[in-house]
Motif scaffolding. Structure first.
Motif, PDB file in Angstrom:
ATOM      1  N   PHE A   7      73.951 104.920  33.419  1.00  0.00           N
ATOM      2  CA  PHE A   7      72.851 104.575  34.091  1.00  0.00           C
ATOM      3  C   PHE A   7      73.157 104.960  35.613  1.00  0.00           C
ATOM      4  O   PHE A   7      72.640 105.408  36.631  1.00  0.00           O
ATOM      5  CB  PHE A   7      71.979 103.414  34.006  1.00  0.00           C
ATOM      6  N   LEU A   8      74.013 104.230  36.137  1.00  0.00           N
ATOM      7  CA  LEU A   8      74.734 104.119  37.645  1.00  0.00           C
ATOM      8  C   LEU A   8      75.087 105.481  37.905  1.00  0.00           C
ATOM      9  O   LEU A   8      74.927 106.097  39.063  1.00  0.00           O
ATOM     10  CB  LEU A   8      75.669 103.190  37.918  1.00  0.00           C
ATOM     11  N   GLY A   9      75.769 106.207  37.283  1.00  0.00           N
ATOM     12  CA  GLY A   9      76.297 107.542  37.786  1.00  0.00           C
ATOM     13  C   GLY A   9      75.184 108.494  37.781  1.00  0.00           C
ATOM     14  O   GLY A   9      75.303 109.265  38.695  1.00  0.00           O
ATOM     15  N   LEU A  10      74.285 108.123  36.945  1.00  0.00           N
ATOM     16  CA  LEU A  10      72.927 109.281  36.838  1.00  0.00           C
ATOM     17  C   LEU A  10      72.084 108.898  38.154  1.00  0.00           C
ATOM     18  O   LEU A  10      71.777 110.115  38.809  1.00  0.00           O
ATOM     19  CB  LEU A  10      72.160 109.150  35.729  1.00  0.00           C
ATOM     20  N   LEU A  11      72.100 107.677  38.311  1.00  0.00           N
ATOM     21  CA  LEU A  11      71.328 107.427  39.601  1.00  0.00           C
ATOM     22  C   LEU A  11      71.908 107.903  40.871  1.00  0.00           C
ATOM     23  O   LEU A  11      71.015 108.422  41.776  1.00  0.00           O
ATOM     24  CB  LEU A  11      71.228 105.669  39.909  1.00  0.00           C
ATOM     25  N   ILE A  12      73.009 107.782  41.031  1.00  0.00           N
ATOM     26  CA  ILE A  12      73.856 108.185  42.354  1.00  0.00           C
ATOM     27  C   ILE A  12      73.762 109.670  42.312  1.00  0.00           C
ATOM     28  O   ILE A  12      73.685 110.432  43.395  1.00  0.00           O
ATOM     29  CB  ILE A  12      75.256 107.828  42.342  1.00  0.00           C
TER      30      ILE A  12
ATOM     31  N   LEU B 173      80.748 108.601  41.938  1.00  0.00           N
ATOM     32  CA  LEU B 173      79.891 108.031  40.855  1.00  0.00           C
ATOM     33  C   LEU B 173      79.408 109.227  39.935  1.00  0.00           C
ATOM     34  O   LEU B 173      79.492 108.845  38.627  1.00  0.00           O
ATOM     35  CB  LEU B 173      78.644 107.158  41.062  1.00  0.00           C
ATOM     36  N   ASN B 174      79.604 110.380  40.302  1.00  0.00           N
ATOM     37  CA  ASN B 174      79.223 111.389  39.436  1.00  0.00           C
ATOM     38  C   ASN B 174      80.335 111.665  38.382  1.00  0.00           C
ATOM     39  O   ASN B 174      79.871 111.897  37.229  1.00  0.00           O
ATOM     40  CB  ASN B 174      79.286 112.835  40.003  1.00  0.00           C
ATOM     41  N   SER B 175      81.610 111.395  38.569  1.00  0.00           N
ATOM     42  CA  SER B 175      82.562 111.438  37.663  1.00  0.00           C
ATOM     43  C   SER B 175      82.880 110.657  36.517  1.00  0.00           C
ATOM     44  O   SER B 175      83.692 110.776  35.610  1.00  0.00           O
ATOM     45  CB  SER B 175      84.051 111.382  38.506  1.00  0.00           C
ATOM     46  N   VAL B 176      81.950 109.659  36.502  1.00  0.00           N
ATOM     47  CA  VAL B 176      81.777 108.674  35.354  1.00  0.00           C
ATOM     48  C   VAL B 176      80.786 108.990  34.184  1.00  0.00           C
ATOM     49  O   VAL B 176      80.808 108.587  33.224  1.00  0.00           O
ATOM     50  CB  VAL B 176      81.423 107.299  35.626  1.00  0.00           C
ATOM     51  N   VAL B 177      79.931 110.041  34.755  1.00  0.00           N
ATOM     52  CA  VAL B 177      78.808 110.325  33.533  1.00  0.00           C
ATOM     53  C   VAL B 177      79.319 111.079  32.224  1.00  0.00           C
ATOM     54  O   VAL B 177      79.134 110.315  31.290  1.00  0.00           O
ATOM     55  CB  VAL B 177      77.831 111.362  34.447  1.00  0.00           C
ATOM     56  N   GLN B 178      80.243 112.227  32.322  1.00  0.00           N
ATOM     57  CA  GLN B 178      80.612 112.956  31.140  1.00  0.00           C
ATOM     58  C   GLN B 178      81.426 112.003  30.241  1.00  0.00           C
ATOM     59  O   GLN B 178      81.281 111.995  29.194  1.00  0.00           O
ATOM     60  CB  GLN B 178      81.325 114.122  31.488  1.00  0.00           C
ATOM     61  N   PRO B 179      82.492 111.091  30.926  1.00  0.00           N
ATOM     62  CA  PRO B 179      83.255 110.240  30.151  1.00  0.00           C
ATOM     63  C   PRO B 179      82.563 109.258  29.316  1.00  0.00           C
ATOM     64  O   PRO B 179      82.749 108.861  28.159  1.00  0.00           O
ATOM     65  CB  PRO B 179      84.390 109.594  31.144  1.00  0.00           C
ATOM     66  N   MET B 180      81.328 108.818  29.992  1.00  0.00           N
ATOM     67  CA  MET B 180      80.603 107.690  29.183  1.00  0.00           C
ATOM     68  C   MET B 180      79.813 108.391  28.302  1.00  0.00           C
ATOM     69  O   MET B 180      79.856 107.781  27.054  1.00  0.00           O
ATOM     70  CB  MET B 180      79.531 107.160  30.165  1.00  0.00           C
ATOM     71  N   ILE B 181      79.040 109.532  28.384  1.00  0.00           N
ATOM     72  CA  ILE B 181      78.629 110.473  27.033  1.00  0.00           C
ATOM     73  C   ILE B 181      79.591 110.433  26.066  1.00  0.00           C
ATOM     74  O   ILE B 181      79.178 110.125  24.753  1.00  0.00           O
ATOM     75  CB  ILE B 181      77.963 111.494  27.655  1.00  0.00           C
ATOM     76  N   SER B 182      80.738 111.035  26.358  1.00  0.00           N
ATOM     77  CA  SER B 182      81.713 111.342  25.258  1.00  0.00           C
ATOM     78  C   SER B 182      82.223 110.166  24.639  1.00  0.00           C
ATOM     79  O   SER B 182      82.409 110.095  23.423  1.00  0.00           O
ATOM     80  CB  SER B 182      82.953 112.170  26.022  1.00  0.00           C
TER      81      SER B 182
END
Length: 402
Positions: free
Chosen positions: A284-289, A316-325
């Motif tokens: 959520f934080l990554g998507l917000l930023i 913060l963008n760099s956390v989005v894909q690792p979290m989904i995976s």
């Protein structure tokens, strides 16, 4: 983390390096062949669309026959395709080379399946973070190597051609291929049942995967986040070059900045965040930023302001894909890791196809201010994806015991 994990992490880094060398030059290489903005967006799209159909097949085959042979096949395709692209004499050859790279390009999802094979649920988020950092390291070195390749090509028959970056990319992919053949053992312990006929290749999973409990909603979120991100990705380069009046050297340095910050976050950052936040909360934080950054980027046409927003975005963008995976892997059964991660990569690939085309339709090279329109659209849509992810969080959230 065991030895096999670090071997695949090294292979992922080299593979990412091969990929990221192309990012700063693909738009400009298309223009070198006299393609307009929309035609250049199709150059991005053909790779992604072909990868969309190929990746679930590669993922399913890796569950049946093992990770190593499919990783070898994918990397070999990348080597051949990039050598073709780098020596292309026409736009038609360049389009075919991008198609070939896409149709064999399941190496990222197979690498993720290897990581799932060799890690525990407790360490998987950290492992995917490190794997993401390997991609970030590619962002650090890839643009710099691309720039050096272009400079070196000036004294060769290639001259002032962005094709030199493709040739270097192919050579680096060959190194990853060598490491896979001679150093990576097979990591799949339990093979899935082989298909009863040659037509059962897993393509039906592109549809049925959306109906899988906990997996389907993550696939939808992944597709939408990829779509909005790739609207931004295509618009970023012409906006930087034409609106902010910067050159290709500056563009390479921007991707270098993205890579440095991504590596910091995906190594030290994710490790610290998972101590205090659940995986869905980090998402959520990554998507917000990400959404805020997209909207802020085109507001003020100043390079220093733009760089400041990009710093916020990169962290913060760099956390989005690792979290989904990580969430997908934790919600999938062990024998389905390759299949699920392959489907996930397919939906990410098709978003890579639609995103640039949408951006290409919005921009008009006669009106440079139009290059900001896709950035606004990407920001608004990313915020809507955040809302969907938050509302549906109970369907996929996993509580990791620390």
């Amino acid at each position: 983390m065991n030895r096999n994990f670090w071997i695949i992490a090294l292979i992922s880094f080299i593979n990412a390096l091969s990929f990221t060398i192309l990012i700063p030059v693909l738009y400009q290489y298309g223009r070198q062949f006299q393609l307009n903005d929309f035609q250049t967006s199709l150059l991005f799209a053909i790779y992604a669309i072909s990868q969309f159909f190929a990746t679930p097949i590669i993922g399913k085959l890796s569950d049946c026959f093992g990770r190593k042979p499919l990783l070898i096949l994918s990397l070999a395709g990348t080597v051949v395709a990039n050598l073709m692209a780098g020596t292309a004499a026409s736009a038609a050859v360049l389009f075919f080379a991008r198609f070939l790279d896409g149709i064999t390009g399941g190496n990222a999802s197979v690498a993720q399946a290897v990581i799932s094979d060799v890690t525990t649920p407790e360490t998987r988020a950290k492992a995917f973070g490190i794997n993401g950092a390997a991609f970030g390291m590619g962002f650090i070195l890839g643009p710099a190597i691309s720039l050096l390749a272009q400079k070196a090509a000036l004294n060769t028959p290639l001259g002032k051609s962005f094709g030199a970056s493709f040739l270097v990319s192919g050579a680096i992919a060959a190194i990853a291929l060598f490491l896979t053949i001679f150093f990576l053992p097979e990591t799949l312990k339990t093979k899935a049942e082989k298909a009863q006929n040659i037509f059962d290749l897993g393509l039906e999973k592109l549809v049925t995967g959306l109906l899988m409990p906990k997996i389907g909603i993550l696939l939808i979120i992944n597709f939408l986040t990829g779509l909005t991100f790739n609207i931004f990705t295509f618009a970023f380069q012409p906006y930087f070059l034409k609106v902010l009046n910067q050159n290709s050297d500056g563009l390479a340095l921007m991707f270098l900045l993205f890579g440095v910050l991504a590596v910091i976050m995906q190594t030290a950052g994710i490790s610290q965040m998972t101590k205090h936040l659940q995986l869905a909360q980090i998402l959520f934080l990554g998507l917000l930023i990400r959404s805020l950054s997209f909207v802020l980027m085109p507001i003020w046409k100043d390079i220093y302001y733009f760089i400041a927003v990009c710093v916020l975005f990169s962290l913060l963008n760099s956390v989005v894909q690792p979290m989904i995976s990580a969430l997908l892997s934790l919600n999938a059964r062990p024998e389905e890791q390759g299949t699920v991660l392959g489907i996930n990569a397919s939906y990410l690939s098709i978003s890579n196809g639609f995103g640039p085309v949408i951006a290409g339709l919005l921009v008009n090279q006669e009106h440079p201010e139009s290059y900001g329109y896709p950035l606004y659209l990407a920001g608004i849509c990313t915020f809507l994806v955040l809302g969907l992810a938050f509302v549906k969080r109970k369907d996929y959230a996993v509580k990791v015991v620390r």
